[in-house]
Design a protein around this motif. Sequence first.
Motif, mmCIF file in Angstrom:
data_model
loop_
_atom_site.group_PDB
_atom_site.id
_atom_site.type_symbol
_atom_site.label_atom_id
_atom_site.label_comp_id
_atom_site.label_asym_id
_atom_site.label_seq_id
_atom_site.Cartn_x
_atom_site.Cartn_y
_atom_site.Cartn_z
ATOM 1 N N MET A 1 -20.343 12.382 -3.177
ATOM 2 C CA MET A 1 -20.079 13.423 -4.162
ATOM 3 C C MET A 1 -21.541 13.974 -4.376
ATOM 4 N N HIS A 2 -22.653 13.185 -4.312
ATOM 5 C CA HIS A 2 -23.947 13.837 -4.342
ATOM 6 C C HIS A 2 -24.238 14.503 -3.318
ATOM 7 N N ALA A 5 -22.668 17.988 -3.594
ATOM 8 C CA ALA A 5 -23.207 18.797 -4.681
ATOM 9 C C ALA A 5 -24.597 19.417 -3.975
ATOM 10 N N PRO A 12 -24.043 17.155 -9.496
ATOM 11 C CA PRO A 12 -23.035 16.257 -9.218
ATOM 12 C C PRO A 12 -21.983 16.365 -10.471
#
Length: 88
Positions: A1-2, A5, A12
């Motif tokens: 997810m990081h 983002a 995030p």
Amino acid sequence: MHELAGLIGIEPSEILKTASVEADGVRFYFQDHTEGEDPMLGVLAEIGEIPAEVESDIHRQLLEANSHLSAQAGTYVLIPSTNRAALR
């Protein structure tokens, strides 16, 4: 997810807050299916609003298209060229 983002230039926490993100004018929604034997992250891409005057035709086409996709538990489909719904 990081990593996602970072690629689209947001924090995030923004993805976690709404379970969605907008990139290049398209909103993507995330569905967490990480419980169980085959964990996965589902992604939906919003393709736009359906005009009221063609809504029933579009819904029919979407349901018929589902019948040609690979089997997924709990997918509702319309059997092509019929008015019969099915759950696979």
